[in-house]
Design an enzyme around this catalytic site. Sequence first.
Site: not given
Ligand code: GLN
Length: 189
Positions: A78, A170, A172
């Site tokens: 992410c 995610h 995890e």
């Molecule tokens: N929207 C977040 C970003 O731009 C990432 C979101 C996440 O890691 N769940 O960093």
Amino acid sequence: MTTVGVLALQGAFIEHEQKLQQLGVKTVQVRLPHHLTEIDALIIPGGESTTIGKLATSYELIEPLKHFAQTKPTWGTCAGMIFLASRLEQHHQPILGVMDITVDRNAFGRQVDSFETDLAISGLDEPFHAVFIRAPIATAVGEKVEVLAQLSPTQIVIAREGHLLASAFHPELTDDARLHQYFLDMLSD
Ligand code: GLN
């Protein structure tokens, strides 16, 4: 014994450590450059990529992290995927720029900023239940990048480039440890 570091500046690092410990791996919370000398591989967790970038800049971690990720197994989930990317669609913020992917932050917009779906991932026998939270996507990848799952041709959600792995969701946050195992297997590839 294998030791895996988890970048512990902000975000979901504890959940990654728990998954790794379940798989019998020693973990280290990486906050300072010298922590990188103690580890064989690194996970960059989800969170807020601008905050992770700012903290990494203040702790003088950008260059050491870049060097580490150029040669050692590194997985960004992410916000971590954003942090690994070579190119971002619209944002200017500190990133490592080590993986040949173009990433669009918050790619699913407000209306569906969080959702879950079962993904067929190449290398895994059964679908993986993926949790997306204000997730990015890779809109394009370089020639050496292997796409492991996509929602459409310009919505790549997990990809691998040699020793680098990036996922938009995610892993995890679910009970399934198969992707953590996949990453550990990359250490012996
Ligand atoms: N929207 C977040 C970003 O731009 C990432 C979101 C996440 O890691 N769940 O960093």
